[in-house]
Motif scaffolding. Structure first.
Motif, PDB file in Angstrom:
ATOM      1  N   PRO A 158      14.464 -53.154  11.203  1.00 34.81           N
ATOM      2  CA  PRO A 158      13.152 -52.516  11.193  1.00 34.81           C
ATOM      3  C   PRO A 158      12.131 -53.454  11.833  1.00 34.81           C
ATOM      4  O   PRO A 158      12.069 -54.642  11.479  1.00 34.81           O
ATOM      5  CB  PRO A 158      12.862 -52.315   9.702  1.00 34.81           C
TER       6      PRO A 158
ATOM      7  N   ALA B 111       8.941 -45.210  21.337  1.00 37.86           N
ATOM      8  CA  ALA B 111       9.528 -44.947  20.024  1.00 37.86           C
ATOM      9  C   ALA B 111       8.456 -44.383  19.105  1.00 37.86           C
ATOM     10  O   ALA B 111       7.257 -44.600  19.303  1.00 37.86           O
ATOM     11  CB  ALA B 111      10.108 -46.234  19.451  1.00 37.86           C
ATOM     12  N   ARG B 112       8.880 -43.676  18.081  1.00 33.20           N
ATOM     13  CA  ARG B 112       7.947 -43.009  17.164  1.00 33.20           C
ATOM     14  C   ARG B 112       7.589 -43.922  16.000  1.00 33.20           C
ATOM     15  O   ARG B 112       8.471 -44.452  15.324  1.00 33.20           O
ATOM     16  CB  ARG B 112       8.565 -41.708  16.665  1.00 33.20           C
ATOM     17  N   ASP B 113       6.284 -44.077  15.786  1.00 35.25           N
ATOM     18  CA  ASP B 113       5.790 -44.882  14.680  1.00 35.25           C
ATOM     19  C   ASP B 113       6.267 -44.282  13.360  1.00 35.25           C
ATOM     20  O   ASP B 113       6.096 -43.093  13.093  1.00 35.25           O
ATOM     21  CB  ASP B 113       4.256 -44.908  14.728  1.00 35.25           C
ATOM     22  N   GLY B 114       6.880 -45.126  12.533  1.00 31.38           N
ATOM     23  CA  GLY B 114       7.371 -44.667  11.242  1.00 31.38           C
ATOM     24  C   GLY B 114       8.785 -44.138  11.271  1.00 31.38           C
ATOM     25  O   GLY B 114       9.373 -43.889  10.212  1.00 31.38           O
ATOM     26  N   GLN B 115       9.352 -43.989  12.487  1.00 27.51           N
ATOM     27  CA  GLN B 115      10.713 -43.483  12.581  1.00 27.51           C
ATOM     28  C   GLN B 115      11.657 -44.471  13.270  1.00 27.51           C
ATOM     29  O   GLN B 115      12.764 -44.719  12.777  1.00 27.51           O
ATOM     30  CB  GLN B 115      10.725 -42.139  13.316  1.00 27.51           C
ATOM     31  N   GLU B 116      11.239 -45.016  14.416  1.00 29.93           N
ATOM     32  CA  GLU B 116      12.074 -46.015  15.082  1.00 29.93           C
ATOM     33  C   GLU B 116      11.462 -47.413  15.059  1.00 29.93           C
ATOM     34  O   GLU B 116      12.128 -48.389  15.375  1.00 29.93           O
ATOM     35  CB  GLU B 116      12.349 -45.597  16.531  1.00 29.93           C
TER      36      GLU B 116
ATOM     37  N   VAL C  91       7.572 -49.509  13.232  1.00 29.41           N
ATOM     38  CA  VAL C  91       6.333 -49.323  12.474  1.00 29.41           C
ATOM     39  C   VAL C  91       5.229 -50.078  13.193  1.00 29.41           C
ATOM     40  O   VAL C  91       5.409 -51.240  13.596  1.00 29.41           O
ATOM     41  CB  VAL C  91       6.482 -49.839  11.031  1.00 29.41           C
TER      42      VAL C  91
ATOM     43  N   ARG D 212      14.395 -46.987   3.313  1.00 28.82           N
ATOM     44  CA  ARG D 212      13.562 -46.579   4.455  1.00 28.82           C
ATOM     45  C   ARG D 212      13.670 -47.603   5.579  1.00 28.82           C
ATOM     46  O   ARG D 212      13.793 -47.239   6.764  1.00 28.82           O
ATOM     47  CB  ARG D 212      12.110 -46.435   4.022  1.00 28.82           C
TER      48      ARG D 212
ATOM     49  N   THR E  49      16.934 -47.134   7.366  1.00 26.92           N
ATOM     50  CA  THR E  49      16.932 -45.916   8.182  1.00 26.92           C
ATOM     51  C   THR E  49      16.176 -46.140   9.488  1.00 26.92           C
ATOM     52  O   THR E  49      16.616 -45.720  10.564  1.00 26.92           O
ATOM     53  CB  THR E  49      16.301 -44.758   7.395  1.00 26.92           C
ATOM     54  N   ILE E  50      15.034 -46.817   9.403  1.00 23.31           N
ATOM     55  CA  ILE E  50      14.257 -47.109  10.608  1.00 23.31           C
ATOM     56  C   ILE E  50      15.068 -48.007  11.544  1.00 23.31           C
ATOM     57  O   ILE E  50      15.099 -47.807  12.765  1.00 23.31           O
ATOM     58  CB  ILE E  50      12.909 -47.768  10.243  1.00 23.31           C
TER      59      ILE E  50
ATOM     60  N   SER F 185      17.770 -45.941  13.236  1.00 25.09           N
ATOM     61  CA  SER F 185      17.134 -45.057  14.223  1.00 25.09           C
ATOM     62  C   SER F 185      16.691 -45.846  15.451  1.00 25.09           C
ATOM     63  O   SER F 185      16.753 -45.352  16.577  1.00 25.09           O
ATOM     64  CB  SER F 185      15.942 -44.335  13.595  1.00 25.09           C
TER      65      SER F 185
END
Length: 409
Positions: A327, A340-345, A347, A368, A371-372, A375
């Motif tokens: 992460p 990349a998407r903030d909060g998904q790939e 932060v 979490r 998972t990040i 991803s």
């Protein structure tokens, strides 16, 4: 058969820092398209030791040990009215090699890596020229000027002004100017002097996801025991990296340690300055200096941070950590150019308070965070491979593509 001249301000080997990673992959890619002749500099004897690696890729090469000190280059630049960046990389041996190669080999294209090397491209060269600025150096020096005190602020402002003019002049003369992100390309266009309308394109950085793979990677022994472990990687004599770790160690780590008293902040990278070494022991900070392999340090990190406040282009350190399924907590500046998407790939947070809050959230929620991280790896495997990123080079250089047909210029 067409051949290519490749000019770089630093030998692309070993690919262990941001600029070398990009130049190494670009050089290898071009060498797969046509014979390539390379002129570049070595910073030190460690660089010189990698001349065999260069010789294995290049049809011919000229590697020059850069010996002019920055102070001498600055004095020469002030006397001549030129940017320090150009003066520091001016060398008659490189000029002689370029002239010889152009006179004796069927060079149809020149690839210039970093603006300092554009001074070696003859104005009468009839072939194609691709200028890889990577990022906007003049804007970087403007940022330095805004944060420095006199006399450095004055020198940085001078460098920014002169480099901006030089960048515009070079962009007018070449067939394509490359920047590492669409954002950097847009900034470059905005800063061009009136009347300049060159081809300005984004060519991103990639990542070797086979090398940066967490599968079976052992953890650095130093990471056993206390934790959680928060890691920063990078060249530690680079001013933006220095500012980033100072911010995190001094302003973010106290907030994290108030909740996780055993938390450690690992600053991993070679050539740490005195200011960086002074952080050793400050709020759980450990300064490693150079390490043989950064991957075990990434593999053992509970989180990787990139808290840069000045950042140009794609941060390889972020892509590497993402490829290692970690992460990543980054500032907006460090995340620029990575879609990349903030909060998904990854932060994204801005400022010490927000960074601390986001870090604590990830440390509290390991599911979490995991998972990040997974991803993140999926993202770079799918979208950030070097082969796909560098595919446009054949057309830009006017060389035959993989299918054997000459690519459109």
């Amino acid at each position: 058969m067409s051949e290519v001249l490749f000019l770089a301000h630093r030998i692309p080997f070993p690919p262990d820092r941001g600029d070398k990673i990009r130049s190494c992959h670009v050089l290898r890619h071009i060498a797969g398209l046509a014979p390539v002749h390379v002129a570049c500099f070595a910073d030190d004897e460690g660089d010189m030791a990698h001349e065999p690696d260069l010789a294995a890729v290049a049809a011919s090469h000229c590697l020059v040990r850069r010996s002019r000190s920055l102070k001498i280059a600055a004095l020469e630049a002030l006397a001549s009215g030129k940017p320090v960046s150009l003066t520091a990389f001016a060398d008659k041996r490189i000029s002689a090699y370029v002239a010889k190669v152009l006179a004796t080999r069927p060079i149809s294209a020149i690839y210039v890596f970093s603006g300092q090397m554009a001074q070696y491209v003859p104005t009468d060269f009839a072939g194609r020229v691709v200028m890889d600025f990577v990022d906007v150096d003049s804007a970087k020096f403007e940022s330095y000027a805004g944060q420095a005190r006199f006399p450095l602020a004055h020198l940085y402002a001078r460098e920014a002004r002169l480099l901006s003019r030089f960048e515009s002049d070079v962009a007018r003369r070449v067939n394509a100017s490359l920047l590492v992100t669409p954002e950097e390309a847009a900034l470059f266009r905005q800063r061009l002097l009136p009347g300049a309308d060159p081809a300005v394109l984004a060519l991103g950085n990639g990542i070797d996801t086979g090398f940066f793979d967490p599968e079976g990677m052992p953890l650095a022994p130093e990471l056993e025991g206390q934790g959680p472990h928060i890691t920063f990687t990078g060249q530690m004599d680079y001013p933006p990296n220095i500012a980033a770790v100072e911010l995190f160690a001094q302003a973010v780590m106290p907030q994290i340690r108030a909740v996780f008293p055993q938390a450690r902040f690992n600053v991993v990278g070679r050539a740490p300055t005195l200011a960086v070494r002074a952080l050793e022991g400050v709020h759980g900070t450990r300064v490693t200096g150079a390490v043989i392999d950064v991957r075990p340090w990434l593999a053992g990190a509970d989180m990787v941070v990139a808290p840069l406040t000045i950042a140009r282009g794609v941060q390889n350190k972020v892509l590497e950590a993402m490829a290692m399924a970690r992460p990543v907590l980054a500032t907006p500046e460090a995340a620029t150019g990575i879609p990349a998407r903030d909060g998904q790939e990854l932060v994204v947070a801005n400022g010490a308070e927000a960074l601390a809050k986001a870090a604590l959230s990830l440390l509290h929620d390991k599911v979490r965070a995991g998972t990040i991280g997974q991803s993140a790896r999926s993202f770079v495997v799918e979208k950030c491979g070097w082969a796909g990123v560098l595919a446009p080079l054949a057309g830009l250089l006017g060389l035959a593509g993989p299918e054997g047909s000459r690519a459109a210029a």
